[in-house]
Design a protein around this motif. Structure first.
Motif, PDB file in Angstrom:
ATOM      1  N   SER A 114     -47.013  60.646 -33.619  1.00  0.00           N
ATOM      2  CA  SER A 114     -46.366  61.899 -33.218  1.00  0.00           C
ATOM      3  C   SER A 114     -46.025  62.752 -34.436  1.00  0.00           C
ATOM      4  O   SER A 114     -46.277  63.959 -34.454  1.00  0.00           O
ATOM      5  CB  SER A 114     -45.105  61.601 -32.407  1.00  0.00           C
ATOM      6  N   SER A 115     -45.483  62.120 -35.455  1.00  0.00           N
ATOM      7  CA  SER A 115     -45.123  62.837 -36.680  1.00  0.00           C
ATOM      8  C   SER A 115     -46.352  63.455 -37.341  1.00  0.00           C
ATOM      9  O   SER A 115     -46.323  64.613 -37.784  1.00  0.00           O
ATOM     10  CB  SER A 115     -44.415  61.889 -37.641  1.00  0.00           C
ATOM     11  N   SER A 116     -47.432  62.687 -37.399  1.00  0.00           N
ATOM     12  CA  SER A 116     -48.676  63.190 -37.998  1.00  0.00           C
ATOM     13  C   SER A 116     -49.242  64.362 -37.192  1.00  0.00           C
ATOM     14  O   SER A 116     -49.664  65.381 -37.762  1.00  0.00           O
ATOM     15  CB  SER A 116     -49.694  62.053 -38.077  1.00  0.00           C
ATOM     16  N   GLN A 167     -49.808  68.319 -38.417  1.00  0.00           N
ATOM     17  CA  GLN A 167     -51.073  69.038 -38.267  1.00  0.00           C
ATOM     18  C   GLN A 167     -50.887  70.292 -37.409  1.00  0.00           C
ATOM     19  O   GLN A 167     -51.456  71.351 -37.700  1.00  0.00           O
ATOM     20  CB  GLN A 167     -52.123  68.125 -37.628  1.00  0.00           C
ATOM     21  N   GLY A 168     -50.086  70.173 -36.351  1.00  0.00           N
ATOM     22  CA  GLY A 168     -49.821  71.309 -35.481  1.00  0.00           C
ATOM     23  C   GLY A 168     -49.102  72.436 -36.212  1.00  0.00           C
ATOM     24  O   GLY A 168     -49.416  73.617 -36.035  1.00  0.00           O
ATOM     25  N   LEU A 194     -49.374  69.644 -30.590  1.00  0.00           N
ATOM     26  CA  LEU A 194     -47.956  69.370 -30.347  1.00  0.00           C
ATOM     27  C   LEU A 194     -47.745  68.758 -28.966  1.00  0.00           C
ATOM     28  O   LEU A 194     -46.849  67.920 -28.785  1.00  0.00           O
ATOM     29  CB  LEU A 194     -47.125  70.633 -30.548  1.00  0.00           C
ATOM     30  N   ASP A 195     -48.553  69.148 -27.996  1.00  0.00           N
ATOM     31  CA  ASP A 195     -48.505  68.488 -26.684  1.00  0.00           C
ATOM     32  C   ASP A 195     -48.833  67.003 -26.841  1.00  0.00           C
ATOM     33  O   ASP A 195     -48.160  66.136 -26.261  1.00  0.00           O
ATOM     34  CB  ASP A 195     -49.503  69.124 -25.705  1.00  0.00           C
ATOM     35  N   LYS A 196     -49.866  66.695 -27.632  1.00  0.00           N
ATOM     36  CA  LYS A 196     -50.251  65.299 -27.878  1.00  0.00           C
ATOM     37  C   LYS A 196     -49.140  64.545 -28.621  1.00  0.00           C
ATOM     38  O   LYS A 196     -48.917  63.358 -28.378  1.00  0.00           O
ATOM     39  CB  LYS A 196     -51.555  65.226 -28.668  1.00  0.00           C
ATOM     40  N   ALA A 197     -48.449  65.251 -29.524  1.00  0.00           N
ATOM     41  CA  ALA A 197     -47.348  64.627 -30.270  1.00  0.00           C
ATOM     42  C   ALA A 197     -46.221  64.220 -29.332  1.00  0.00           C
ATOM     43  O   ALA A 197     -45.646  63.131 -29.477  1.00  0.00           O
ATOM     44  CB  ALA A 197     -46.832  65.585 -31.344  1.00  0.00           C
ATOM     45  N   ARG A 209     -42.465  71.767 -31.020  1.00  0.00           N
ATOM     46  CA  ARG A 209     -43.177  72.501 -29.978  1.00  0.00           C
ATOM     47  C   ARG A 209     -42.362  73.706 -29.509  1.00  0.00           C
ATOM     48  O   ARG A 209     -42.920  74.771 -29.237  1.00  0.00           O
ATOM     49  CB  ARG A 209     -43.519  71.574 -28.801  1.00  0.00           C
ATOM     50  N   ALA A 210     -41.047  73.571 -29.474  1.00  0.00           N
ATOM     51  CA  ALA A 210     -40.192  74.703 -29.099  1.00  0.00           C
ATOM     52  C   ALA A 210     -40.351  75.851 -30.094  1.00  0.00           C
ATOM     53  O   ALA A 210     -40.389  77.027 -29.698  1.00  0.00           O
ATOM     54  CB  ALA A 210     -38.728  74.263 -29.018  1.00  0.00           C
TER      55      ALA A 210
END
Length: 183
Positions: free
Chosen positions: A46-48, A52-53, A69-72, A86-87
């Protein structure tokens, strides 16, 4: 005034100097009692993905950034920092309702913690609340974030101080030489 700290002087300047801006207040910086995230594979992924996002968002590739970010969030649904990231992206995309939902979720996840992620979410939600004209709610979020160590939140509290705004308005009118002060 000889026993006042530089920060105290800056706060007084911001209240009584009609030409002062919020940037004149000394920035103590952030002072978080950060709690480390779990070192699980899910959190690391998630952090990675978030990193990237963020890079994609900075490059203006907002749709691609949102996908990462959805994938995170999916990789570690209990990781508040992913919702916060994501926010921020949602705010850039002017999707404030989605941003608010992510911030509310992150704040649920960090309830009772003193983490950096919680403070950042409170600050971001405070900004959104201010944008919506909910200054009292924004002030509460900024106060909570300041208590957690956010320098940004401390500045926002000073800026939202209704007494400071009133003093600045009156002093500004006096400085312009207006005969009747209008409140």
């Amino acid at each position: 005034m000889e026993n006042l700290s530089e920060r105290d002087r800056a706060v007084l300047r911001s209240i009584f100097d009609p030409t002062a801006t919020i940037g004149d207040v000394v920035d103590d910086g952030d002072n978080f009692e950060d709690e480390p995230e779990p070192a699980t594979d899910e959190y690391k992924l998630s952090s990675s993905l978030c990193a990237q996002g963020v890079q994609l968002a900075e490059a203006g590739k907002l749709t691609e950034a949102l996908q990462l970010l959805d994938k995170a969030v999916e990789a570690a649904p209990a990781r508040a920092a992913a919702y916060n990231d994501r926010a921020q992206l949602y705010r850039l995309m002017q999707k404030d309702d989605e941003a608010m939902a992510d911030l509310d979720r992150a704040l649920q996840l960090t309830e009772g913690s003193r983490s950096r992620a919680r403070a950042l979410c409170l600050c971001q939600r405070g900004v959104l609340l201010r944008k919506r004209g909910a200054d009292d709610a924004a002030r509460r979020d900024f106060a909570a974030a300041a208590e957690l160590g956010s320098g940004f939140a401390k500045k926002q509290i000073v800026e939202l101080n209704p007494y400071a705004a009133l003093c600045n308005k009156m002093l500004s009118q006096v400085m312009r030489g207006e005969k009747e002060i209008k409140l």
